[in-house]
Design a protein around this motif. Structure first.
Motif, PDB file in Angstrom:
ATOM      1  N   ALA A 157       0.852  -1.198   0.000  1.00 34.93           N
ATOM      2  CA  ALA A 157       0.000   0.000   0.000  1.00 34.93           C
ATOM      3  C   ALA A 157       0.884   1.243   0.000  1.00 34.93           C
ATOM      4  N   TYR A 158       0.409   2.323  -0.571  1.00 32.01           N
ATOM      5  CA  TYR A 158       1.171   3.571  -0.555  1.00 32.01           C
ATOM      6  C   TYR A 158       0.226   4.766  -0.448  1.00 32.01           C
ATOM      7  N   TRP A 159       0.803   5.888  -0.054  1.00 32.35           N
ATOM      8  CA  TRP A 159       0.071   7.150  -0.014  1.00 32.35           C
ATOM      9  C   TRP A 159       0.144   7.775  -1.399  1.00 32.35           C
ATOM     10  N   LYS A 160      -1.000   8.061  -1.965  1.00 34.33           N
ATOM     11  CA  LYS A 160      -1.050   8.655  -3.301  1.00 34.33           C
ATOM     12  C   LYS A 160      -1.496  10.113  -3.167  1.00 34.33           C
ATOM     13  N   ILE A 161      -0.572  11.022  -3.474  1.00 34.80           N
ATOM     14  CA  ILE A 161      -0.863  12.450  -3.387  1.00 34.80           C
ATOM     15  C   ILE A 161      -0.854  13.014  -4.807  1.00 34.80           C
ATOM     16  N   THR A 162      -1.892  13.709  -5.169  1.00 30.12           N
ATOM     17  CA  THR A 162      -1.949  14.341  -6.486  1.00 30.12           C
ATOM     18  C   THR A 162      -2.169  15.834  -6.296  1.00 30.12           C
ATOM     19  N   ILE A 163      -1.316  16.638  -6.933  1.00 32.73           N
ATOM     20  CA  ILE A 163      -1.465  18.093  -6.850  1.00 32.73           C
ATOM     21  C   ILE A 163      -1.807  18.613  -8.240  1.00 32.73           C
TER      22      ILE A 163
END
Ligand SMILES: Nc1ncnc2c1ncn2[C@@H]1O[C@H](COP(=O)(O)OP(=O)(O)OP(=O)(O)O)[C@@H](O)[C@H]1O
Ligand SMILES: [Mg+2]
Length: 163
Positions: free
Chosen positions: A131-137
């Motif tokens: 699992a990973y943290w998905k950050i979209t800007i």
């Protein structure tokens, strides 16, 4: 500026670089040893600002600068029990293929208890097995507006078809 409480998943409007830094700092409170944070977003979207906030939240006491040319910068964070841990800040912008990441030891980094945060992570995706943290800007309405999406997701490489 009020403190932003992050629930997961979250879509947050940032109106300034300070606010993006603050959102990164809020995410830091949720991170555990071994966590991997992937930061998607175009040039100048604010990925490094976000990491600066994260590192502030992780009590890094040295300047956090873009690893665009170094590929990887490493920092020491401190947790609530005063234990030290390593933070890997990686920027894949100048890399072309996943093998180049394997050459710099990315497999070991991702398997470690370090916290790793990756800008331009597309070519790293084949190496992510957890699992990973998905950050979209993404851009918002004005010059200083950003739409920041934060999610905690599973990799989609656990496709068992053909078994
Ligand atoms: N709401 C905002 N959040 C973050 N940065 C902002 C915002 N508004 C304006 N900025 C500006 O956008 C720039 C973001 O720079 P930053 O280095 O963080 O981008 P980046 O996504 O890491 O770019 P690169 O892909 O080149 O690594 C800074 O100059 C910052 O001042
Ligand atoms: Mg950057």
């Amino acid at each position: 500026m009020h403190t932003i409480e992050i629930t997961i998943p979250s879509v947050i409007n940032s109106h300034s670089e300070e606010e993006t830094i603050s959102i990164g700092k809020q995410l830091a409170e949720k991170l555990q040893p071994g966590d991997v944070v992937l930061l998607f977003g175009d040039l100048g979207s604010g990925k490094t600002r976000f990491v600066q906030g994260m590192c502030d939240g992780l009590k890094v006491d040295e300047p956090v600068v873009s690893p665009t040319f170094t590929i990887i910068n490493q920092y020491t964070g401190t947790d609530g029990d005063n234990e030290k841990f390593r933070i890997n800040h990686i920027d894949c912008y100048r890399l072309k293929v996943t093998d180049e990441l394997i050459d710099i030891g990315m497999d070991e980094i991702l398997a470690s208890e370090d916290i790793s945060v990756i800008e331009w992570p597309q070519i790293a995706l084949p190496l992510i097995r957890d699992a990973y943290w998905k950050i979209t800007i993404e851009p918002g309405d004005g010059e200083f507006e950003r739409v920041i999406t934060i999610d905690h997701v599973m990799t989609d490489d656990n496709d068992c078809s053909g078994d």
